[in-house]
Design a protein around this motif. Structure first.
Motif, PDB file in Angstrom:
ATOM      1  N   ASP A  72       0.811  -1.207   0.000  1.00 32.50           N
ATOM      2  CA  ASP A  72       0.000   0.000   0.000  1.00 32.50           C
ATOM      3  C   ASP A  72       0.848   1.261   0.000  1.00 32.50           C
ATOM      4  OD1 ASP A  72      -2.394  -1.482   0.186  1.00 32.50           O
ATOM      5  OD2 ASP A  72      -2.256  -1.547   2.378  1.00 32.50           O
ATOM      6  N   THR A  73       0.263   2.322  -0.566  1.00 27.63           N
ATOM      7  CA  THR A  73       0.869   3.654  -0.489  1.00 27.63           C
ATOM      8  C   THR A  73      -0.169   4.639   0.038  1.00 27.63           C
ATOM      9  OG1 THR A  73       0.288   4.134  -2.803  1.00 27.63           O
ATOM     10  CG2 THR A  73       2.532   3.339  -2.363  1.00 27.63           C
ATOM     11  N   LEU A  74       0.313   5.627   0.760  1.00 25.99           N
ATOM     12  CA  LEU A  74      -0.477   6.770   1.182  1.00 25.99           C
ATOM     13  C   LEU A  74       0.119   7.962   0.447  1.00 25.99           C
ATOM     14  CD1 LEU A  74      -0.617   6.011   5.006  1.00 25.99           C
ATOM     15  CD2 LEU A  74      -2.290   5.395   3.241  1.00 25.99           C
ATOM     16  N   ILE A  75      -0.665   8.566  -0.430  1.00 17.14           N
ATOM     17  CA  ILE A  75      -0.161   9.586  -1.343  1.00 17.14           C
ATOM     18  C   ILE A  75      -0.579  10.965  -0.841  1.00 17.14           C
ATOM     19  CG2 ILE A  75      -0.087  10.342  -3.750  1.00 17.14           C
ATOM     20  CD1 ILE A  75      -1.383   7.420  -4.313  1.00 17.14           C
ATOM     21  N   ILE A  76       0.390  11.723  -0.359  1.00 17.18           N
ATOM     22  CA  ILE A  76       0.137  13.081   0.117  1.00 17.18           C
ATOM     23  C   ILE A  76       0.195  14.001  -1.102  1.00 17.18           C
ATOM     24  CG2 ILE A  76       0.885  14.907   1.690  1.00 17.18           C
ATOM     25  CD1 ILE A  76       0.021  12.222   3.073  1.00 17.18           C
ATOM     26  N   CYS A  77      -0.952  14.592  -1.418  1.00 17.52           N
ATOM     27  CA  CYS A  77      -1.081  15.382  -2.641  1.00 17.52           C
ATOM     28  C   CYS A  77      -2.102  16.492  -2.381  1.00 17.52           C
ATOM     29  CB  CYS A  77      -1.556  14.460  -3.769  1.00 17.52           C
ATOM     30  SG  CYS A  77      -1.660  15.210  -5.385  1.00 17.52           S
ATOM     31  N   PRO A  78      -1.954  17.646  -3.020  1.00 20.61           N
ATOM     32  CA  PRO A  78      -2.901  18.735  -2.761  1.00 20.61           C
ATOM     33  C   PRO A  78      -4.302  18.512  -3.338  1.00 20.61           C
ATOM     34  CG  PRO A  78      -1.304  19.399  -4.421  1.00 20.61           C
ATOM     35  CD  PRO A  78      -0.863  18.058  -3.903  1.00 20.61           C
ATOM     36  N   GLU A  79      -4.501  17.456  -4.103  1.00 22.38           N
ATOM     37  CA  GLU A  79      -5.796  17.178  -4.728  1.00 22.38           C
ATOM     38  C   GLU A  79      -6.130  15.694  -4.599  1.00 22.38           C
ATOM     39  OE1 GLU A  79      -7.798  19.349  -6.523  1.00 22.38           O
ATOM     40  OE2 GLU A  79      -6.451  21.037  -6.166  1.00 22.38           O
ATOM     41  N   PRO A  80      -7.414  15.345  -4.508  1.00 20.08           N
ATOM     42  CA  PRO A  80      -7.794  13.935  -4.618  1.00 20.08           C
ATOM     43  C   PRO A  80      -7.421  13.417  -6.012  1.00 20.08           C
ATOM     44  CG  PRO A  80      -9.610  15.240  -3.747  1.00 20.08           C
ATOM     45  CD  PRO A  80      -8.560  16.208  -4.234  1.00 20.08           C
ATOM     46  N   LEU A  81      -6.965  12.182  -6.080  1.00 13.61           N
ATOM     47  CA  LEU A  81      -6.568  11.556  -7.346  1.00 13.61           C
ATOM     48  C   LEU A  81      -7.577  10.465  -7.701  1.00 13.61           C
ATOM     49  CD1 LEU A  81      -2.772  11.221  -6.509  1.00 13.61           C
ATOM     50  CD2 LEU A  81      -3.829  12.891  -8.044  1.00 13.61           C
ATOM     51  N   ALA A  82      -7.901  10.335  -8.965  1.00 10.35           N
ATOM     52  CA  ALA A  82      -8.914   9.383  -9.414  1.00 10.35           C
ATOM     53  C   ALA A  82      -8.409   7.941  -9.341  1.00 10.35           C
ATOM     54  CB  ALA A  82      -9.328   9.709 -10.850  1.00 10.35           C
ATOM     55  N   THR A  83      -9.319   7.044  -9.041  1.00  4.55           N
ATOM     56  CA  THR A  83      -9.017   5.616  -9.047  1.00  4.55           C
ATOM     57  C   THR A  83      -8.476   5.212 -10.415  1.00  4.55           C
ATOM     58  OG1 THR A  83     -10.740   5.165  -7.423  1.00  4.55           O
ATOM     59  CG2 THR A  83     -10.024   3.303  -8.787  1.00  4.55           C
ATOM     60  N   GLY A  84      -7.388   4.441 -10.410  1.00  3.35           N
ATOM     61  CA  GLY A  84      -6.792   3.943 -11.648  1.00  3.35           C
ATOM     62  C   GLY A  84      -5.670   4.790 -12.190  1.00  3.35           C
ATOM     63  N   PRO A 111       3.896  13.204  -4.893  1.00  2.00           N
ATOM     64  CA  PRO A 111       4.209  13.210  -6.321  1.00  2.00           C
ATOM     65  C   PRO A 111       5.669  13.607  -6.556  1.00  2.00           C
ATOM     66  CG  PRO A 111       2.107  14.278  -5.930  1.00  2.00           C
ATOM     67  CD  PRO A 111       2.727  14.042  -4.576  1.00  2.00           C
ATOM     68  N   ALA A 112       6.345  12.893  -7.434  1.00  5.08           N
ATOM     69  CA  ALA A 112       7.762  13.169  -7.707  1.00  5.08           C
ATOM     70  C   ALA A 112       7.948  14.539  -8.349  1.00  5.08           C
ATOM     71  CB  ALA A 112       8.350  12.076  -8.602  1.00  5.08           C
ATOM     72  N   ASP A 113       6.966  14.988  -9.107  1.00 13.93           N
ATOM     73  CA  ASP A 113       7.068  16.282  -9.781  1.00 13.93           C
ATOM     74  C   ASP A 113       5.901  17.150  -9.328  1.00 13.93           C
ATOM     75  OD1 ASP A 113       7.471  18.446 -11.437  1.00 13.93           O
ATOM     76  OD2 ASP A 113       7.221  17.328 -13.309  1.00 13.93           O
ATOM     77  N   ASN A 114       6.109  17.895  -8.244  1.00 10.53           N
ATOM     78  CA  ASN A 114       5.085  18.802  -7.754  1.00 10.53           C
ATOM     79  C   ASN A 114       5.636  20.219  -7.880  1.00 10.53           C
ATOM     80  OD1 ASN A 114       3.263  20.394  -6.391  1.00 10.53           O
ATOM     81  ND2 ASN A 114       3.052  19.009  -4.649  1.00 10.53           N
ATOM     82  N   ARG A 115       5.305  20.869  -8.936  1.00  7.83           N
ATOM     83  CA  ARG A 115       5.858  22.198  -9.225  1.00  7.83           C
ATOM     84  C   ARG A 115       5.201  23.294  -8.393  1.00  7.83           C
ATOM     85  NH1 ARG A 115       6.415  21.210 -15.720  1.00  7.83           N
ATOM     86  NH2 ARG A 115       7.471  19.220 -15.435  1.00  7.83           N
ATOM     87  N   ASP A 116       4.115  22.955  -7.707  1.00 12.38           N
ATOM     88  CA  ASP A 116       3.447  23.922  -6.846  1.00 12.38           C
ATOM     89  C   ASP A 116       4.095  23.970  -5.463  1.00 12.38           C
ATOM     90  OD1 ASP A 116       1.312  25.779  -6.195  1.00 12.38           O
ATOM     91  OD2 ASP A 116       0.491  24.161  -4.970  1.00 12.38           O
ATOM     92  N   ASP A 117       4.520  22.790  -4.955  1.00 14.17           N
ATOM     93  CA  ASP A 117       5.088  22.728  -3.606  1.00 14.17           C
ATOM     94  C   ASP A 117       5.932  21.465  -3.495  1.00 14.17           C
ATOM     95  OD1 ASP A 117       5.707  22.730  -0.927  1.00 14.17           O
ATOM     96  OD2 ASP A 117       3.643  22.707  -0.226  1.00 14.17           O
ATOM     97  N   ASP A 118       7.229  21.621  -3.549  1.00 15.71           N
ATOM     98  CA  ASP A 118       8.126  20.461  -3.468  1.00 15.71           C
ATOM     99  C   ASP A 118       8.891  20.434  -2.144  1.00 15.71           C
ATOM    100  OD1 ASP A 118       9.897  22.526  -3.840  1.00 15.71           O
ATOM    101  OD2 ASP A 118      10.930  21.618  -5.547  1.00 15.71           O
TER     102      ASP A 118
END
Length: 174
Positions: A72-84, A111-118
């Motif tokens: 499993d992964t827990l993905i910290i991201c500024p937006e919800p991501l769609a299934t798949g 996300p490896a490439d987050n140009r808004d906040d890295d």
């Protein structure tokens, strides 16, 4: 339909990067699960609203955790991501977790490439997320099976990479 476990690799783990496939968007109450035997997502159950996911939830392809599922992964991201949806993600740590007596660790990624906040580079950068995640995984089965889940602690990037590599090895030896 392509089998994601054969098409997608786990990623460049030694570089701290993994590929992760989203199962459950942040805020969702739907418990979506990937079934590699049918190469499909299914809805396992609908959770009570108080147990909506605190972050995006996914898995690393071509891995096998001790519980028999993909890691499993827990993905910290500024937006919800769609299934798949899948993304290349940077490992920032691991939640050490036990579910019904089985080890069920969750690698924490961004996300490896987050140009808004890295600025997120380790678990130390997300204390509020950690508190939400720990609370969620300590209590999300309380209405059905109290005490069946246990947060065992947190591990750093190197421990997470070790766990990913063990799960890759387990997958390759099945």
């Amino acid at each position: 339909m392509p089998d994601f476990n054969k098409v997608l690799t786990p990623g460049a783990v030694s570089d701290g990067l993994v590929n992760t496939v989203v199962e459950i968007p942040e805020g969702s109450r739907l418990k979506v699960e990937w079934h590699r035997s049918t190469a499909s997502f299914t809805i396992d159950r609908v959770e009570p609203s108080i147990f909506a996911k605190p972050c995006n939830y996914g898995f690393i392809p071509q891995t096998l955790d001790e519980d028999g599922d993909e890691l499993d992964t827990l993905i910290i991201c500024p937006e919800p991501l769609a299934t798949g949806v899948w993304l290349e993600a940077k490992i920032i740590g691991v939640l050490k977790f036990e579910d019904d007596g089985e080890i069920d660790d969750k690698v924490v990624v961004v996300p490896a490439d987050n140009r808004d906040d890295d600025r997120i580079t380790s678990l130390n950068d997300i204390p509020q997320w950690k508190a939400k995640i720990e609370h969620h995984f300590t209590h999300y089965k309380d209405l059905k099976n109290p005490g069946s889940t246990k947060v065992l602690g947190w591990g750093d990037i190197e421990e997470a990479k070790t766990i990913v590599n063990l799960c890759i090895e387990r997958y390759n030896n099945q």
